[in-house]
Scaffold this active site. Structure first.
Site, mmCIF file in Angstrom:
data_model
loop_
_atom_site.group_PDB
_atom_site.id
_atom_site.type_symbol
_atom_site.label_atom_id
_atom_site.label_comp_id
_atom_site.label_asym_id
_atom_site.label_seq_id
_atom_site.Cartn_x
_atom_site.Cartn_y
_atom_site.Cartn_z
ATOM 1 N N MET A 30 -6.521 -1.697 -0.200
ATOM 2 C CA MET A 30 -5.946 -0.858 -1.107
ATOM 3 C C MET A 30 -6.465 0.126 -2.419
ATOM 4 S SD MET A 30 -2.102 -1.899 -0.727
ATOM 5 C CE MET A 30 -2.251 -2.679 -1.824
ATOM 6 N N HIS A 37 -14.173 -7.090 -2.515
ATOM 7 C CA HIS A 37 -14.040 -6.084 -1.292
ATOM 8 C C HIS A 37 -15.182 -5.802 -0.436
ATOM 9 C CE1 HIS A 37 -10.703 -4.388 -3.434
ATOM 10 N NE2 HIS A 37 -9.668 -4.878 -2.702
ATOM 11 N N GLN A 61 4.908 -1.522 1.615
ATOM 12 C CA GLN A 61 4.508 -2.475 0.873
ATOM 13 C C GLN A 61 4.782 -3.667 0.229
ATOM 14 O OE1 GLN A 61 -0.051 -2.848 2.698
ATOM 15 N NE2 GLN A 61 0.259 -4.768 0.924
ATOM 16 N N GLY A 147 -9.686 -10.467 3.686
ATOM 17 C CA GLY A 147 -9.982 -11.925 3.177
ATOM 18 C C GLY A 147 -9.058 -13.026 3.249
ATOM 19 N N ASP A 150 -5.726 -13.345 0.947
ATOM 20 C CA ASP A 150 -4.482 -13.230 1.640
ATOM 21 C C ASP A 150 -4.047 -13.839 2.523
ATOM 22 O OD1 ASP A 150 -3.219 -10.870 -0.548
ATOM 23 O OD2 ASP A 150 -5.472 -10.421 0.054
ATOM 24 N N ARG A 187 -5.949 -6.964 -8.983
ATOM 25 C CA ARG A 187 -4.869 -7.012 -10.266
ATOM 26 C C ARG A 187 -5.263 -7.679 -11.608
ATOM 27 N NH1 ARG A 187 0.395 -6.389 -7.878
ATOM 28 N NH2 ARG A 187 0.259 -6.013 -5.145
HETATM 29 P P1 AMP Z 1 -6.428 -5.714 -1.156
HETATM 30 O O1 AMP Z 1 -6.951 -4.379 -1.108
HETATM 31 O O2 AMP Z 1 -6.058 -6.188 -1.982
HETATM 32 O O3 AMP Z 1 -5.060 -5.398 -0.082
HETATM 33 O O4 AMP Z 1 -7.419 -6.420 -0.061
HETATM 34 C C1 AMP Z 1 -8.382 -5.428 0.938
HETATM 35 C C2 AMP Z 1 -9.462 -6.318 1.427
HETATM 36 O O5 AMP Z 1 -9.307 -7.212 0.498
HETATM 37 C C3 AMP Z 1 -8.407 -7.744 2.105
HETATM 38 O O6 AMP Z 1 -8.116 -7.935 3.518
HETATM 39 C C4 AMP Z 1 -8.161 -8.558 1.581
HETATM 40 O O7 AMP Z 1 -7.821 -10.327 1.652
HETATM 41 C C5 AMP Z 1 -9.438 -8.858 1.216
HETATM 42 N N1 AMP Z 1 -9.879 -9.162 -0.714
HETATM 43 C C6 AMP Z 1 -8.961 -8.854 -1.801
HETATM 44 N N2 AMP Z 1 -9.696 -9.547 -2.792
HETATM 45 C C7 AMP Z 1 -10.764 -10.919 -2.126
HETATM 46 C C8 AMP Z 1 -11.473 -11.432 -2.799
HETATM 47 N N3 AMP Z 1 -11.613 -12.499 -4.589
HETATM 48 N N4 AMP Z 1 -12.500 -12.806 -1.733
HETATM 49 C C9 AMP Z 1 -12.586 -12.001 -0.372
HETATM 50 N N5 AMP Z 1 -12.299 -10.962 -0.187
HETATM 51 C C10 AMP Z 1 -10.744 -10.489 -0.818
#
Ligand code: AMP
Length: 279
Positions: A30, A37, A61, A147, A150, A187
């Protein structure tokens, strides 16, 4: 890096590469990218010929419109970071490209979407599966990287892949943390310096359980973590659970099972989650 905005553009572009025999690795995000990421991009680059990242803040979501509105969107900075990480393709669609008005979606997830995060955020995982299903359909990746941060999301998407027999392999990537242990998250920028310190309690509660493993019962360790979080200043506990690592519906795992501790808490206006696989 190629930047594509429509479903048909990305499908056509990747189809050509697939015909040439190239494997596709996919990292859905996102945006508001950080080292977490970028670690997914790096792992995808190691394993696939072509790496596709998507940035799409998915409205279905979010159950809190304010949360959706204030979600960070530093797109120029994200593009620079992806270029530096040698990402090959960025899929950057508008909302109207991904959703028709009043679209309906429901996938039976055997209750996995109704516990932990799902309890606090009803419909959240339906929204997650809805968008990931659409993204998988246009990217058609060989491998998709998510990741461990989550953890429940990973299990939910794996459930969807199994139920719908989608031709993709999911790869779970380790949690990237700040030096002091705080799990990186888009966040975190909402945390004041004071809240940032308080937020460390989540990681500390997980470590507390990890360090006590084998010395005390899981029930006692869980209670210790809960008490610790309840006494942590500025932290409002959502949940702390210990579950079977492969089945989050089992919160009374046997001793010989792999287990995961999962925590969610509100720190100021920001809701944070973290987890640790314990054995
Ligand atoms: P998001 O942009 O929050 O939807 O996250 C995108 C992807 O990055 C998802 O697969 C998350 O689990 C992963 N992700 C977010 N934060 C972390 C982190 N600290 N370490 C590893 N992967 C992450």
């Amino acid at each position: 890096m190629k930047i594509l905005n429509t479903r048909s553009e990305i499908s056509e572009y990747l189809l050509q590469l697939k015909k040439e025999g190239q494997s596709i690795g996919f990292v859905p995000t996102m945006g508001a990218l950080h080292q977490g990421h970028l670690s997914l991009i790096a792992l995808a680059k190691e394993r696939c010929d072509v790496v596709v990242c998507s940035i799409f803040v998915n409205p279905t979501q979010f159950n809190d419109p304010k949360d959706l509105e204030k979600y960070p969107r530093p797109i120029a900075q994200d593009i620079t970071q992806l270029q530096a990480a040698a990402c090959d393709v960025l899929f950057l669609p508008e909302i109207g490209e991904m959703y028709a008005p009043n679209e309906q979606w429901h996938l039976h997830l055997d209750g996995l979407d109704e516990l932990l995060e799902g309890l606090h955020r009803p419909g959240h995982y339906q929204g997650v599966t809805q968008i990931v299903h659409k993204l998988f359909a246009c990217v058609q990746p060989d491998l998709a990287f998510f990741g461990q941060k989550d953890y429940q999301q990973f299990q939910v998407i794996q459930k969807m892949v199994d139920k719908l027999a989608l031709p993709v392999t999911l790869v779970m990537c380790p949690i990237i943390r700040e030096r002091d242990g705080l799990a990186m998250s888009s966040r975190n920028i909402h945390l004041s310096a004071h809240e940032r310190k308080n937020a460390l309690a989540l990681y500390q509660s997980l470590q507390l359980v990890k360090n006590g493993l084998g010395q005390k019962s899981l029930a006692a360790l869980k209670q210790e973590a809960i008490t610790f979080l309840q006494h942590s200043p500025g932290v409002e506990l959502g949940y702390f659970e210990i579950c079977a690592a492969t089945d989050l519906t089992n919160n009374q795992p046997a001793d010989d099972m792999s287990i995961v501790a999962l925590v969610a808490a509100q720190v100021g206006q920001t809701r944070l989650i973290d987890n640790m696989v314990l054995n």
